[in-house]
Design an enzyme around this catalytic site. Structure first.
Site, mmCIF file in Angstrom:
data_model
loop_
_atom_site.group_PDB
_atom_site.id
_atom_site.type_symbol
_atom_site.label_atom_id
_atom_site.label_comp_id
_atom_site.label_asym_id
_atom_site.label_seq_id
_atom_site.Cartn_x
_atom_site.Cartn_y
_atom_site.Cartn_z
ATOM 1 N N SER A 187 0.814 -1.223 0.000
ATOM 2 C CA SER A 187 0.000 0.000 0.000
ATOM 3 C C SER A 187 0.844 1.269 0.000
ATOM 4 O O SER A 187 1.966 1.281 0.501
ATOM 5 C CB SER A 187 -0.966 -0.023 1.186
ATOM 6 O OG SER A 187 -0.282 -0.199 2.392
ATOM 7 N N SER A 266 3.762 3.841 -6.924
ATOM 8 C CA SER A 266 4.323 4.445 -8.137
ATOM 9 C C SER A 266 4.483 3.414 -9.263
ATOM 10 O O SER A 266 4.595 2.207 -9.017
ATOM 11 C CB SER A 266 5.671 5.078 -7.816
ATOM 12 O OG SER A 266 6.572 4.076 -7.449
ATOM 13 N N THR A 267 4.546 3.926 -10.465
ATOM 14 C CA THR A 267 4.714 3.067 -11.642
ATOM 15 C C THR A 267 6.051 2.324 -11.556
ATOM 16 O O THR A 267 6.124 1.130 -11.876
ATOM 17 C CB THR A 267 4.653 3.951 -12.916
ATOM 18 O OG1 THR A 267 3.421 4.684 -12.863
ATOM 19 C CG2 THR A 267 4.697 3.131 -14.182
ATOM 20 N N GLU A 293 -2.537 -0.134 -9.273
ATOM 21 C CA GLU A 293 -2.968 1.227 -9.625
ATOM 22 C C GLU A 293 -1.773 2.111 -9.344
ATOM 23 O O GLU A 293 -1.255 2.123 -8.217
ATOM 24 C CB GLU A 293 -4.189 1.640 -8.806
ATOM 25 C CG GLU A 293 -5.433 0.791 -9.101
ATOM 26 C CD GLU A 293 -5.805 0.740 -10.573
ATOM 27 O OE1 GLU A 293 -5.545 1.714 -11.300
ATOM 28 O OE2 GLU A 293 -6.330 -0.312 -11.013
ATOM 29 N N CYS A 327 -2.974 10.569 -6.468
ATOM 30 C CA CYS A 327 -2.641 10.073 -7.804
ATOM 31 C C CYS A 327 -3.481 10.796 -8.837
ATOM 32 O O CYS A 327 -3.110 10.924 -9.988
ATOM 33 C CB CYS A 327 -2.907 8.582 -7.854
ATOM 34 S SG CYS A 327 -4.492 8.164 -7.151
HETATM 35 P P1 NAD Z 1 5.828 3.973 -3.792
HETATM 36 O O1 NAD Z 1 5.816 3.222 -5.065
HETATM 37 O O2 NAD Z 1 7.069 4.654 -3.401
HETATM 38 O O3 NAD Z 1 5.462 3.005 -2.584
HETATM 39 C C1 NAD Z 1 4.289 2.209 -2.596
HETATM 40 C C2 NAD Z 1 4.537 0.998 -1.712
HETATM 41 O O4 NAD Z 1 5.489 0.153 -2.360
HETATM 42 C C3 NAD Z 1 5.123 1.339 -0.342
HETATM 43 O O5 NAD Z 1 4.582 0.468 0.618
HETATM 44 C C4 NAD Z 1 6.591 1.069 -0.552
HETATM 45 O O6 NAD Z 1 7.291 0.812 0.636
HETATM 46 C C5 NAD Z 1 6.527 -0.165 -1.429
HETATM 47 N N1 NAD Z 1 7.733 -0.456 -2.198
HETATM 48 C C6 NAD Z 1 8.653 0.405 -2.679
HETATM 49 N N2 NAD Z 1 9.606 -0.276 -3.361
HETATM 50 C C7 NAD Z 1 9.261 -1.582 -3.324
HETATM 51 C C8 NAD Z 1 9.819 -2.772 -3.858
HETATM 52 N N3 NAD Z 1 10.919 -2.749 -4.571
HETATM 53 N N4 NAD Z 1 9.184 -3.929 -3.619
HETATM 54 C C9 NAD Z 1 8.034 -3.972 -2.915
HETATM 55 N N5 NAD Z 1 7.470 -2.875 -2.384
HETATM 56 C C10 NAD Z 1 8.063 -1.698 -2.587
HETATM 57 O O7 NAD Z 1 4.587 4.992 -3.814
HETATM 58 P P2 NAD Z 1 4.118 6.031 -2.692
HETATM 59 O O8 NAD Z 1 5.121 7.140 -2.644
HETATM 60 O O9 NAD Z 1 3.769 5.360 -1.428
HETATM 61 O O10 NAD Z 1 2.769 6.563 -3.328
HETATM 62 C C11 NAD Z 1 2.767 7.516 -4.326
HETATM 63 C C12 NAD Z 1 2.523 6.899 -5.681
HETATM 64 O O11 NAD Z 1 1.347 6.118 -5.643
HETATM 65 C C13 NAD Z 1 2.277 7.957 -6.753
HETATM 66 O O12 NAD Z 1 2.949 7.584 -7.925
HETATM 67 C C14 NAD Z 1 0.765 7.897 -6.948
HETATM 68 O O13 NAD Z 1 0.334 8.344 -8.206
HETATM 69 C C15 NAD Z 1 0.488 6.450 -6.715
HETATM 70 N N6 NAD Z 1 -0.904 6.221 -6.330
HETATM 71 C C16 NAD Z 1 -1.747 5.716 -7.274
HETATM 72 C C17 NAD Z 1 -3.083 5.513 -6.965
HETATM 73 C C18 NAD Z 1 -4.041 4.979 -8.007
HETATM 74 O O14 NAD Z 1 -5.140 4.572 -7.647
HETATM 75 N N7 NAD Z 1 -3.660 4.959 -9.280
HETATM 76 C C19 NAD Z 1 -3.551 5.813 -5.691
HETATM 77 C C20 NAD Z 1 -2.659 6.303 -4.750
HETATM 78 C C21 NAD Z 1 -1.331 6.502 -5.083
#
Ligand code: NAD
Length: 543
Positions: A187, A266-267, A293, A327
């Site tokens: 998440s 994130s993507t 997402e 997002c």
């Molecule tokens: P992030 O990708 O940095 O982190 C998301 C989760 O992934 C965190 O729990 C993080 O610790 C984990 N993570 C990071 N690297 C990982 C890896 N290598 N393996 C497994 N898990 C890993 O994103 P964030 O900063 O928490 O959130 C912001 C991003 O989320 C933005 O890009 C935003 O657009 C997106 N977002 C999208 C939606 C949607 O519905 N499309 C909704 C909310 C947020």
């Protein structure tokens, strides 16, 4: 005997409280904020229903007051991650065999607890831990979370009632089995409700999860776990394992029993999870279902028939609510030159009026961005705009990280529609505007469609129905959530199922039955009443 054909009724969305001065809810949330500020919570891992401590911890701080410690959270190592997978697999049999109505009832009870007894707890922890103002927390942690909990059982009722056609000699049934194995949920920090939904959508359909929450939303996420346990969540159904991300690959993502990944973030992170899975393809028991997402570069496109004031208000809310860390946040706008001067005036005066600061001061519209990393990234984009002769900062542009991670809402004008801040996701309070020639409406729509790799949300502002239809058609694949005369944020469960395609994810529409379908593995059962007794076809009898 449990033979009722039951379905959960269609719920209504949870109403928002006003939090006006001197109301009961305002007084009680203020008290809860002070209570949470006066303590340091010790957050354990929760695996198989048991609290586990490893001695490795991370501090949880207020983003708007980064010296204020809210909690210490235990971090899982490889052993605990393995244990979490084992416990999720151990819990699976009893959980999937429990009546789905009983699984739904745990969600409904969680909703009731969050709506009443724990509304302040979840709101205050989201406000303090993720730097959300009262309104932003109420619509996320309380209302959206409760909506997911109440709407998903209703959607599940619809799915389970879908059955195959029968014939007079044949009874056909569809059994909606869960996936075989465990679901890994990951998440993001920005929505407490998303963290909840990533887990409950999977468990409702009979799955068990290993949950890796974001390190920057641990306080509210821990409380979610506790409330679900109070609502009757059995041990091992969700295993809460904050950890360093690099540990996940071997012990969780590449585990042969990985049945699915439910991700929001994130993507880049999603791409890396997907490639980890591809590396191990062939060694999984089933093909893992991968649902993600991800990022966005969400647009607002105005036609010359739009109302500049309505447009400006939507841009302010769409771009700067929760510091642009949605997002769906509006981060690029295309405004016809005929409307630009008036719209710019409204935007600049509204931005200059915005108050920024601590979440406990209810007059603040903007609070802090989530952490130092985000602060640096966002400020670097602002610096690029400052140093470019293709862009101009109209207002904002300053940061102050002395007490919290504060960045002023920033408005950029550019004459280059491909300027970096028009293309890349910034995830902060930065809005870039490209004023276009009124007679280049269709050309500019094409530009909007092609400028960024994302396709999450977008809005068209127009009172000309023909112009609106042109935008609607040209931008068909540019957004999974498309708004007309409204900001591109604020999707509600059941009303605007959420998700986008292209680099924005798999578009599995959380807040609808479509998402739940990803967590089932249907079995078709055919029962023949009177079996055939001759292998030959009837016409062969003549010979
Ligand atoms: P992030 O990708 O940095 O982190 C998301 C989760 O992934 C965190 O729990 C993080 O610790 C984990 N993570 C990071 N690297 C990982 C890896 N290598 N393996 C497994 N898990 C890993 O994103 P964030 O900063 O928490 O959130 C912001 C991003 O989320 C933005 O890009 C935003 O657009 C997106 N977002 C999208 C939606 C949607 O519905 N499309 C909704 C909310 C947020």
């Amino acid at each position: 005997m449990n033979n009722a054909l039951f379905s959960f009724q269609k719920p209504v969305n949870e109403p928002k409280y006003s939090y006006l001065k001197n109301t009961k809810e305002r007084l009680s949330i203020e008290k809860e904020l002070q209570r949470q500020l006066s303590e340091v919570v010790e957050i354990p891992l929760i695996i198989g229903g048991k609290e586990i401590r490893t001695g490795q911890t991370v501090g949880v701080y207020c983003p708007h007051d980064h010296g204020h410690l809210l909690a210490n959270c235990q971090l899982a190592g490889e052993n605990e991650l393995k244990m979490a997978v084992e416990e999720s697999l151990k819990a699976k049999n009893d959980w999937m065999n429990l009546s789905w109505v009983d699984r739904g009832s745990i969600l409904m009870k969680t909703a009731e607890l969050l709506s009443t007894k724990y509304r302040n707890l979840i709101n205050a922890s989201t406000m303090l831990g993720q730097s959300k103002n009262m309104f932003q927390s109420e619509i996320d942690a309380a209302c959206e979370g409760i909506d997911f909990l109440r709407f998903n059982p209703y959607f599940a009722s619809q799915i389970y009632s879908q059955q195959a056609v029968c014939d007079k000699n044949v009874i056909n049934r569809m059994e909606y089995r869960p996936l075989e194995g465990f679901v890994f949920t990951v998440s993001p920090f920005n929505f407490t409700a998303i963290a909840l939904n990533l887990n409950i959508s999977a468990i409702l359909m009979g799955n068990t999860t290993v949950w890796k929450p974001a390190t920057t939303s641990l306080l509210s996420n821990y409380y979610l776990m506790k409330v679900m346990m109070e609502a009757g969540l059995p041990p091992g159904v969700i295993n809460f394992v904050p950890c360093k991300s690099q540990l996940l690959k071997e012990s969780v993502v590449m585990h042969p029993d990985l049945a699915g990944i439910h991700f929001t973030g994130s993507t880049t992170t999603f791409n890396s999870l997907w490639s980890n899975v591809s590396e191990r393809l062939g060694s999984y028991r089933s093909y893992p279902k991968i649902v993600g997402e991800t990022g966005g570069k969400d647009f607002v496109f105005a036609h010359s028939s739009a109302n500049p004031w309505e447009l400006a208000v939507a841009l302010i809310q769409g771009a700067f609510e929760y510091q642009g860390q949605k997002c769906s946040a509006a981060s690029r706008a295309y405004i016809p030159k005929s409307l630009w001067s008036e719209t710019k005036g409204h935007l600049v005066s509204m931005i200059n009026d915005i108050k920024m600061g601590d979440v406990t001061d209810f007059s603040n519209f903007v609070n802090a961005v989530i952490d130092q990393k985000a602060y640096k990234t966002i400020m670097a984009y602002i610096e690029q705009a400052k140093n470019s002769n293709e862009a101009q900062i109209l207002t904002g542009g300053k940061g102050d990280d002395s007490k919290g991670w504060f960045i002023e809402p920033t408005l950029i004008e550019t004459d280059n529609p491909n300027f970096v801040t028009m293309k890349e996701e910034i995830f902060g309070p930065v809005l870039s505007v490209y004023p276009y020639d009124d007679n280049k409406y269709e050309e500019t729509l094409d530009l909007c469609d092609k400028t960024s790799p994302y396709a999450l949300t977008g809005s068209i502002f127009s009172y000309d129905k023909y112009a609106m239809t042109t935008a609607f058609n040209k931008l068909r694949f540019a957004a999974g959530n498309f708004y007309i005369n409204d900001k591109p944020t604020g999707a509600m469960v059941g009303q605007q199922p959420f998700g986008g395609a292209r680099a924005s994810g798999t578009n599995d529409k959380s807040g609808s039955y479509l998402n739940l379908l990803r967590w089932v593995n249907p079995r078709t059962i055919k029962e023949t009443l009177v079996p055939v007794t001759d292998y030959r076809y009837p016409y062969m009898m003549d010979y």
